[in-house]
Design a protein around this motif. Structure first.
Motif, PDB file in Angstrom:
ATOM      1  N   VAL A 250       0.760  -1.095  -0.135  1.00  0.00           N
ATOM      2  CA  VAL A 250       0.062   0.101  -0.042  1.00  0.00           C
ATOM      3  C   VAL A 250       0.720   1.324  -0.080  1.00  0.00           C
ATOM      4  CG1 VAL A 250      -1.756   1.321   1.337  1.00  0.00           C
ATOM      5  CG2 VAL A 250      -1.854  -1.498   1.252  1.00  0.00           C
ATOM      6  N   TYR A 251       1.939   1.141   0.694  1.00  0.00           N
ATOM      7  CA  TYR A 251       2.630   2.488   1.144  1.00  0.00           C
ATOM      8  C   TYR A 251       4.196   2.435   0.482  1.00  0.00           C
ATOM      9  CZ  TYR A 251      -0.650   4.046   4.071  1.00  0.00           C
ATOM     10  OH  TYR A 251      -1.775   4.586   4.723  1.00  0.00           O
ATOM     11  N   SER A 252       4.631   3.388  -0.056  1.00  0.00           N
ATOM     12  CA  SER A 252       6.046   3.355  -0.556  1.00  0.00           C
ATOM     13  C   SER A 252       6.668   5.009  -0.015  1.00  0.00           C
ATOM     14  CB  SER A 252       6.198   3.209  -1.996  1.00  0.00           C
ATOM     15  OG  SER A 252       5.538   4.332  -2.648  1.00  0.00           O
ATOM     16  N   GLY A 253       7.983   4.947  -0.393  1.00  0.00           N
ATOM     17  CA  GLY A 253       8.446   6.196   0.071  1.00  0.00           C
ATOM     18  C   GLY A 253       9.833   6.443  -0.503  1.00  0.00           C
ATOM     19  N   PHE A 254      10.365   7.858  -0.092  1.00  0.00           N
ATOM     20  CA  PHE A 254      11.698   8.039  -0.629  1.00  0.00           C
ATOM     21  C   PHE A 254      12.340   8.709   0.684  1.00  0.00           C
ATOM     22  CE2 PHE A 254       9.519  11.915  -1.864  1.00  0.00           C
ATOM     23  CZ  PHE A 254      10.154  13.096  -1.313  1.00  0.00           C
ATOM     24  N   ALA A 255      13.721   8.450   0.473  1.00  0.00           N
ATOM     25  CA  ALA A 255      14.506   9.190   1.458  1.00  0.00           C
ATOM     26  C   ALA A 255      15.702   9.947   0.827  1.00  0.00           C
ATOM     27  CB  ALA A 255      14.973   8.166   2.681  1.00  0.00           C
ATOM     28  N   PHE A 256      16.409  10.796   1.612  1.00  0.00           N
ATOM     29  CA  PHE A 256      17.614  11.646   1.087  1.00  0.00           C
ATOM     30  C   PHE A 256      18.420  12.120   2.344  1.00  0.00           C
ATOM     31  CE2 PHE A 256      14.244  14.542   1.296  1.00  0.00           C
ATOM     32  CZ  PHE A 256      14.813  15.568   1.790  1.00  0.00           C
ATOM     33  N   GLY A 257      19.655  12.385   1.991  1.00  0.00           N
ATOM     34  CA  GLY A 257      20.484  12.931   3.134  1.00  0.00           C
ATOM     35  C   GLY A 257      21.643  13.640   2.711  1.00  0.00           C
ATOM     36  N   MET A 258      22.103  14.349   3.421  1.00  0.00           N
ATOM     37  CA  MET A 258      23.357  15.272   3.049  1.00  0.00           C
ATOM     38  C   MET A 258      24.138  15.672   4.044  1.00  0.00           C
ATOM     39  SD  MET A 258      20.321  16.748   1.820  1.00  0.00           S
ATOM     40  CE  MET A 258      20.683  16.561   0.125  1.00  0.00           C
ATOM     41  N   GLY A 259      25.469  15.956   4.077  1.00  0.00           N
ATOM     42  CA  GLY A 259      26.139  16.423   5.208  1.00  0.00           C
ATOM     43  C   GLY A 259      26.099  18.155   5.077  1.00  0.00           C
ATOM     44  N   VAL A 260      25.869  18.686   6.426  1.00  0.00           N
ATOM     45  CA  VAL A 260      25.784  20.045   6.326  1.00  0.00           C
ATOM     46  C   VAL A 260      27.111  20.891   6.520  1.00  0.00           C
ATOM     47  CG1 VAL A 260      24.765  21.837   7.941  1.00  0.00           C
ATOM     48  CG2 VAL A 260      23.460  19.766   7.688  1.00  0.00           C
ATOM     49  N   ASP A 261      27.992  19.972   7.184  1.00  0.00           N
ATOM     50  CA  ASP A 261      29.591  20.760   7.211  1.00  0.00           C
ATOM     51  C   ASP A 261      30.022  20.815   6.031  1.00  0.00           C
ATOM     52  OD1 ASP A 261      30.015  20.250  10.472  1.00  0.00           O
ATOM     53  OD2 ASP A 261      28.703  18.951   9.604  1.00  0.00           O
ATOM     54  N   ARG A 262      30.197  19.556   5.111  1.00  0.00           N
ATOM     55  CA  ARG A 262      30.809  19.880   3.916  1.00  0.00           C
ATOM     56  C   ARG A 262      30.094  20.864   2.746  1.00  0.00           C
ATOM     57  NH1 ARG A 262      34.821  16.525   3.019  1.00  0.00           N
ATOM     58  NH2 ARG A 262      35.141  14.561   4.328  1.00  0.00           N
ATOM     59  N   SER A 263      28.736  21.108   3.086  1.00  0.00           N
ATOM     60  CA  SER A 263      28.000  21.946   2.243  1.00  0.00           C
ATOM     61  C   SER A 263      28.358  23.313   2.796  1.00  0.00           C
ATOM     62  CB  SER A 263      26.520  22.004   2.630  1.00  0.00           C
ATOM     63  OG  SER A 263      25.999  20.529   2.299  1.00  0.00           O
ATOM     64  N   VAL A 264      28.781  23.727   3.939  1.00  0.00           N
ATOM     65  CA  VAL A 264      29.138  24.715   4.238  1.00  0.00           C
ATOM     66  C   VAL A 264      30.478  25.021   3.811  1.00  0.00           C
ATOM     67  CG1 VAL A 264      29.638  26.505   6.467  1.00  0.00           C
ATOM     68  CG2 VAL A 264      27.591  25.093   6.376  1.00  0.00           C
ATOM     69  N   MET A 265      31.284  24.157   3.954  1.00  0.00           N
ATOM     70  CA  MET A 265      32.561  24.078   3.400  1.00  0.00           C
ATOM     71  C   MET A 265      32.737  24.455   2.086  1.00  0.00           C
ATOM     72  SD  MET A 265      35.675  21.196   4.164  1.00  0.00           S
ATOM     73  CE  MET A 265      37.482  21.511   3.900  1.00  0.00           C
ATOM     74  N   THR A 266      31.915  23.655   1.251  1.00  0.00           N
ATOM     75  CA  THR A 266      31.872  24.066  -0.038  1.00  0.00           C
ATOM     76  C   THR A 266      31.402  25.569  -0.446  1.00  0.00           C
ATOM     77  OG1 THR A 266      31.632  21.555  -0.442  1.00  0.00           O
ATOM     78  CG2 THR A 266      30.784  23.078  -2.475  1.00  0.00           C
ATOM     79  N   ARG A 267      30.344  25.791  -0.048  1.00  0.00           N
ATOM     80  CA  ARG A 267      29.809  27.349  -0.292  1.00  0.00           C
ATOM     81  C   ARG A 267      30.637  28.264   0.114  1.00  0.00           C
ATOM     82  NH1 ARG A 267      24.105  27.381  -0.315  1.00  0.00           N
ATOM     83  NH2 ARG A 267      23.947  29.110   1.244  1.00  0.00           N
ATOM     84  N   ASN A 268      31.422  28.204   1.267  1.00  0.00           N
ATOM     85  CA  ASN A 268      32.219  29.176   1.349  1.00  0.00           C
ATOM     86  C   ASN A 268      33.781  29.019   1.241  1.00  0.00           C
ATOM     87  OD1 ASN A 268      30.251  31.032   3.314  1.00  0.00           O
ATOM     88  ND2 ASN A 268      29.692  29.008   3.596  1.00  0.00           N
ATOM     89  N   SER A 269      34.169  28.015   0.470  1.00  0.00           N
ATOM     90  CA  SER A 269      35.656  27.800   0.312  1.00  0.00           C
ATOM     91  C   SER A 269      36.406  27.720   1.577  1.00  0.00           C
ATOM     92  CB  SER A 269      36.024  28.785  -0.917  1.00  0.00           C
ATOM     93  OG  SER A 269      35.326  28.806  -2.015  1.00  0.00           O
ATOM     94  N   ALA A 270      35.819  27.058   2.673  1.00  0.00           N
ATOM     95  CA  ALA A 270      36.406  26.865   3.790  1.00  0.00           C
ATOM     96  C   ALA A 270      37.380  25.924   3.735  1.00  0.00           C
ATOM     97  CB  ALA A 270      35.683  26.765   4.873  1.00  0.00           C
ATOM     98  N   PRO A 271      38.834  26.183   4.005  1.00  0.00           N
ATOM     99  CA  PRO A 271      39.701  25.111   3.597  1.00  0.00           C
ATOM    100  C   PRO A 271      40.007  24.010   4.599  1.00  0.00           C
ATOM    101  CG  PRO A 271      40.869  27.026   4.536  1.00  0.00           C
ATOM    102  CD  PRO A 271      39.416  27.404   4.474  1.00  0.00           C
ATOM    103  N   ASP A 272      39.456  24.224   5.897  1.00  0.00           N
ATOM    104  CA  ASP A 272      39.794  23.472   6.983  1.00  0.00           C
ATOM    105  C   ASP A 272      38.572  22.993   7.953  1.00  0.00           C
ATOM    106  OD1 ASP A 272      40.777  21.716   9.316  1.00  0.00           O
ATOM    107  OD2 ASP A 272      42.812  22.784   8.809  1.00  0.00           O
ATOM    108  N   LEU A 273      38.022  21.826   7.837  1.00  0.00           N
ATOM    109  CA  LEU A 273      36.853  21.411   8.814  1.00  0.00           C
ATOM    110  C   LEU A 273      37.195  21.762  10.137  1.00  0.00           C
ATOM    111  CD1 LEU A 273      35.181  18.434   7.088  1.00  0.00           C
ATOM    112  CD2 LEU A 273      34.451  20.443   7.546  1.00  0.00           C
TER     113      LEU A 273
END
Length: 370
Positions: free
Chosen positions: A328-351
């Protein structure tokens, strides 16, 4: 019967004579008038109206007088003390007003002078980005859910179709809580929150779960043992991969701009089937750096795409583990890292800069959401 005694020694009552009392009053008034501070006035009060002052000593002599002289002397001394008290009260008001005025003048603040404001804190860029991500789904009518960070093995692995021999369960990947035999661990993803939601809520379910996760990773420029994820889950009737693609496209446009593009690459996850890695078009070069050495892009490394996260249709075994009818039921799921998103968006060199607690880092990223 003998009459009242009219004989007394005038030497012993000299202080009660009119001229003597007037002299005491004059000296007291002069001392009061010359007082320039409340402290000096207090001393004048003690000297000229205290228990050992001349006027107080004279007042004690009244008792030695015969009745016909006692009344006259008492009136004279009482009037004198009244004059002194009035003068003290009047002078006290004058001095108090003068001292208050001087204090106000000394404490005056020049409102035209430049001031240095006390520095305030700043929202951590990771927190700011998680809030922004959650707001996107709240505007779609989804709910934000949370769960415990110390989790049971069943919620973290078994219910998500990760078999007992899966490498993610190994000590080199997972932070287990002693004793390991108890099956308790620090959650490796926010996925257990989704399992708890499916067990506790009625269907349909549309939830997003941001939060802190833990892995046995090295502490270096690109890895942290404690980082942040945001995961989404939709379970309803008739849900397909197309709904997942539309949701992620809307999410990407809200985060990176209306003209951003996404793509999916086949992948494998135990908890979704089919599964995919989702990429977003580089929001810096928009793909123009691909094959263009004259315009390299540090953000996407001139590949034109940035890996964003994992996604897929929820594996029927996961739904069955939560008691959901997969017919009867189905679904979808997703996930992503937030820290790496911030790092990528702001060109931060070091986590590692994300966890050092330097307020200048948070301010430099302007809240972590540009």
């Amino acid at each position: 019967m003998s009459g009242p005694n009219t004989n007394y020694d005038p030497v012993q009552v000299t202080p009660l004579k009119a001229e003597q009392v007037e002299q005491m009053v004059s000296e007291a008034l002069a001392a009061i008038e010359s007082a320039s501070t409340t402290a000096e006035l207090k001393q004048a009060r003690l000297d000229h109206n205290g228990d050992r002052s001349p006027i107080a000593l004279a007042n004690r002599e009244i008792g030695a007088l015969p009745p016909q002289a006692r009344k006259e002397a008492g009136a004279r001394v009482g009037k004198a003390r009244g004059q002194i008290n009035q003068a003290i009260a009047a002078k006290e008001k004058v001095l108090a007003a003068a001292e208050l005025e001087a204090q106000l003048a000394a404490e005056t603040v020049d409102m035209t002078l430049p001031v240095r404001q006390h520095p305030v804190g700043a929202l951590h860029p990771v927190t700011a980005l998680m809030d922004k991500m959650a707001d996107v789904f709240l505007s779609m009518g989804w709910e934000v859910v949370e769960g415990p960070e110390a989790e049971a093995e069943w919620y973290n692995f078994d219910a998500l179709n990760l078999h007992p021999e899966h490498p993610a369960r190994a000590l080199q990947d997972t932070l287990w809580i002693d004793p390991v035999e108890k099956g308790a661990l620090l959650r490796t993803a926010t996925s257990p929150v989704q399992i708890r939601t499916l067990l506790e809520r009625d269907l349909p379910v549309y939830v997003v779960s941001p939060g802190k996760v833990f892995r046995a990773d090295e502490y270096d420029a690109t890895h942290l043992p404690v980082f942040h994820q945001i995961e989404g889950l939709c379970v309803d009737k008739g849900i397909s991969m197309a709904h997942l693609k539309g949701t992620l496209d809307h999410f990407a446009r809200a985060m990176f701009g209306d003209d951003i593009r996404t793509r999916m690459r086949p992948h494998y996850f135990p908890f979704t089937e089919p599964s995919a890695e989702v990429d977003v078009e580089c929001f810096v070069c928009r793909g123009e750096s691909v094959g263009n050495p004259s315009r390299p892009c540090r953000t996407c490394r001139s590949e034109g795409w940035i890996e964003w996260g994992g996604c897929g249709v929820v594996n029927p075994r996961v739904l069955a583990a939560c008691g959901i009818d997969t017919e009867v039921y189905s679904g979808f799921a997703f996930g992503m890292g937030v820290d790496r998103s911030v790092m990528t968006r702001n060109s931060a060199p070091d986590l590692r800069d994300f966890v050092e607690g330097d307020i200048r880092f948070s301010r430099s990223l302007v809240g972590g959401a540009r």
